[in-house]
Design an enzyme around this catalytic site. Structure first.
Site: not given
Ligand code: IVH
Length: 667
Positions: A117, A293, A429
């Protein structure tokens, strides 16, 4: 809890969440950590689950984000940009898997994709027939801000999709995160510091701020990067699975993260998450969790979404790198270059299992900008091996007893004058013999590239300073055999070797000597430039600001620091003592060889026959200049392996390009 009590608590939580939402999404200036926000949101969710009759459509649990800032044109996302639900431990991920299975009526193991993430800013990029036509921020999930021009400046974002392998879709809304690398962010702050601008607290907020610049030239100067991870609308191309979509994006030329895996069943998902957790500190960019996912897009559709988030995905949030605590005191530390750094001592707290009781406040500007006071409640952040820092103070938690802090006017260690030069964020200094600066300064003096005194390692330097034998770099040359041999664990033979090395070091090139002095902003390269331009130590010592500024590659910061260095009594005495001890400083060479004299060289790519420093030294010895960036004024660009943008620029500008072999021939 009675319904009445629940109602009160729910209202208080909603008000607080609305407030923090606004601070985070609209003002880019959160008052509480993400963890704390998530905790409040979960409390509210729990209460609303317990008392469903109290749920209202305007509850923060029903919203995705916040209203856009208003400075940019609004853009509606064709498909809303949803957020992700959070799990905070592996059990919650197992619960997620169980829910998905129940929802889909599946008993066999499900295929999931696990991704890092990325802690960046969510954006949507719209492509029509392979051409980038519009880009926007996420905004409230439904309507974002049109930041097309700024997004265009991100070099890793394709303006046109590559279509050699595959057809391109007629329309594609691709989504991803814009982020800084850790190094890019540090570099940006260094540059800001150099120009006396306040530094930024965290990469994510800075990436957001960079995308919201009204002048896209500013955005273009920021080293922003992109990873794509999902998509909204797509027409004219069918994806079968999430993984296949990501692979297709990569073929079209999008940057896709490399640490993505498909896992059958939740236990394999957990293993993949552990792998990502273990990578966290090594990765060159910040991640704040892992995203899980469902891989099959057909199953995603069947699972469906809630208002805020899909039912087929879950974020595993890592332990926060931020926490809140109270500042007990602020002290001033003195570093090698004499930089005074304010450091907060705090009520100890744990971040990622590490107890933290001190955090840096960087400099006075940062203290003023964040309005941090002794006694304040503050947000602390720890990232990898970096020193923990105070991110912000929470003014709303003050009771009036807090005290403002000012960096002292004289050094807390040696009481010498403290100066803050114009355009510099740091107080320093001015006493080169300040005990706090001493050890580091002495180490630098003796090091490779400087006086290169063999055998004078960190340990011996410490011993010499602690026993009082060396209090100034000039003391090295008055050391006697008895003194050295009298040190603990020092044999007479080793002592003699040190004396020999000291004697040998007396014969030194001007550039190395100037570097050894440890003048701020004067690294090896600039020291050589000074040596070449002024030809003698006296020349450098008596150079006026005008003369320094007229020197190629010397800007205001360097000029001032050289000028001031030779106006400080302590420094002059040290230099004189060094000269009196018989130092034989070899003058810098003046331009001689007509093929090299006043010519400008840039070295780029990996050189095989020389190190970059050696190559620079060679051309400078022949009267040429070595600089780091290519311009119309550059005479030669020497390209090693994997040369990148500088070689391209040289080609564009018609600058002569030399291979390493051709360069050697020229030499
Ligand atoms: S998927 C519906 N994959 O995290 C799912 N999001 O806290 C769409 N983010 O709004 C997002 N890394 O901006 C996805 N590998 C990743 C991600 C990711 C960061 C962010 C994204 C999302 C937020 C949610």
């Amino acid at each position: 809890m009675t319904e009445e009590e629940a109602q009160k608590r729910i209202e208080a939580l909603r008000e607080s969440l609305h407030h923090h939402n606004h601070r985070y999404h609209v003002l880019d200036d959160p008052e509480i950590s993400d963890t704390e926000y998530d905790r409040l949101l979960r409390q509210l969710q729990k209460l609303e689950n317990q008392f469903p009759e109290l749920l209202t459509p305007d509850s923060p649990t029903q919203r995705i984000g916040a209203k856009p800032l208003g400075a940019f044109e609004s853009v509606a996302h064709a498909v809303p940009m949803l957020s992700l639900d959070n799990a905070f431990n592996f059990d919650e991920l197992r619960d997620f898997d169980a829910r998905v299975k129940r929802l889909l009526g599946i008993e066999t193991e499900i295929d999931y994709v696990v991704e890092p993430k990325i802690d960046g800013v969510a954006v949507e990029l719209v492509y029509e027939n392979g051409l980038f036509i519009q880009g926007s921020t996420r905004g409230d999930g439904f309507v974002g801000e049109n930041t097309t021009l700024n997004l265009r400046t991100i070099r890793s974002m394709p303006i046109r999709l590559r279509s050699s392998e595959l057809a391109v879709p007629t329309r594609l809304d691709v989504r991803g995160e814009v982020y800084f690398t850790k190094a890019g962010f540090i570099q940006l702050n260094k540059e800001r510091e150099k120009f006396g601008e306040p530094t930024y607290a965290n990469p994510r907020n800075t990436a957001a701020g960079s995308l919201r610049q009204l002048d896209s030239n500013i955005t273009a100067r920021r080293p922003l990067l992109l990873f794509v991870h999902s998509f909204g609308q797509s027409e004219g191309f069918e994806f079968s699975s999430h993984l296949q979509a990501l692979q297709t994006f990569a073929k079209w030329g999008f940057p896709v993260n490399e640490h993505i895996s498909v896992c059958q069943g939740i236990e394999n998902v957990l293993t993949a998450c552990k792998k990502i957790i273990s990578l966290r500190d090594q990765l060159p960019y910040e991640i704040d969790g892992a995203v899980v996912k469902v891989n099959s897009l057909a199953l995603q559709v069947r699972a469906g979404t809630r208002t805020r988030s899909p039912r087929w995905a879950m974020a595993l949030k890592f332990e926060a790198k931020q926490a809140m605590t109270q500042i007990v005191d602020i002290k001033t530390q003195v570093g090698r270059t004499g930089a005074l750094t304010p450091v907060a001592t705090m009520i100890p707290i744990k971040i990622e299992g590490v107890e933290i009781s001190r955090a840096t406040l960087h400099n006075q500007d940062e203290i003023d900008r964040k309005d941090v006071r002794i006694g304040d409640w503050v947000v602390i952040q720890r990232a990898g091996d970096v020193i923990p820092e105070v991110v912000k103070s929470i003014a709303s938690r003050r009771d009036g007893s807090e005290k403002k802090f000012q960096i002292p006017a004289s050094c807390p260690v040696c009481d010498s004058r403290v100066v803050r030069e114009e355009g510099d964020a740091v107080h320093r200094c001015q006493n080169v013999s300040c005990p706090a600066q001493l050890k580091e300064g002495i180490r630098h003096f003796a090091a490779k590239g400087a006086m290169d005194i063999e055998g004078l390692g960190d340990k011996l330097v410490s011993q010499l300073v602690d026993t009082g034998l060396v209090a100034n770099v000039a003391d090295f040359y008055t050391l006697t055999l008895e003194q050295l041999a009298g040190l603990e664990r020092m044999a007479k033979k080793s002592a003699q070797n040190i004396l020999n090395a000291l004697e040998a070091s007396k014969s030194v090139g001007l550039g190395r000597f100037v570097f050894a002095l440890g003048i701020r902003h004067v690294g090896e390269h600039i020291a050589r430039v000074l040596a070449q331009e002024f030809g003698s130590l006296d020349g450098i010592r008596h150079a006026t600001m005008e003369q320094l500024l007229a020197t190629h590659e010397i800007g205001l910061g360097v000029a001032e620091s050289v000028f001031l260095f030779f106006r400080e009594d302590h420094n002059l005495k040290t230099v004189d003592r060094l000269l009196q001890s018989g130092l034989n400083i070899q003058a810098g060479t003046r331009p001689t060889d007509s093929r090299f004299a006043r010519k400008t060289f840039v070295f780029t790519g990996a050189l095989k026959l020389f190190t970059r420093d050696e190559a620079e030294r060679k051309v400078m010895a022949l009267g040429a200049r070595a600089v780091s960036s290519v311009s119309r004024k550059t005479d030669f660009v020497v390209v090693g392996e994997n040369a990148g943008s500088k070689a391209r620029k040289a080609e564009e500008l018609g600058v002569t390009i030399l291979s390493e072999a051709e360069f050697q021939e020229l030499l």
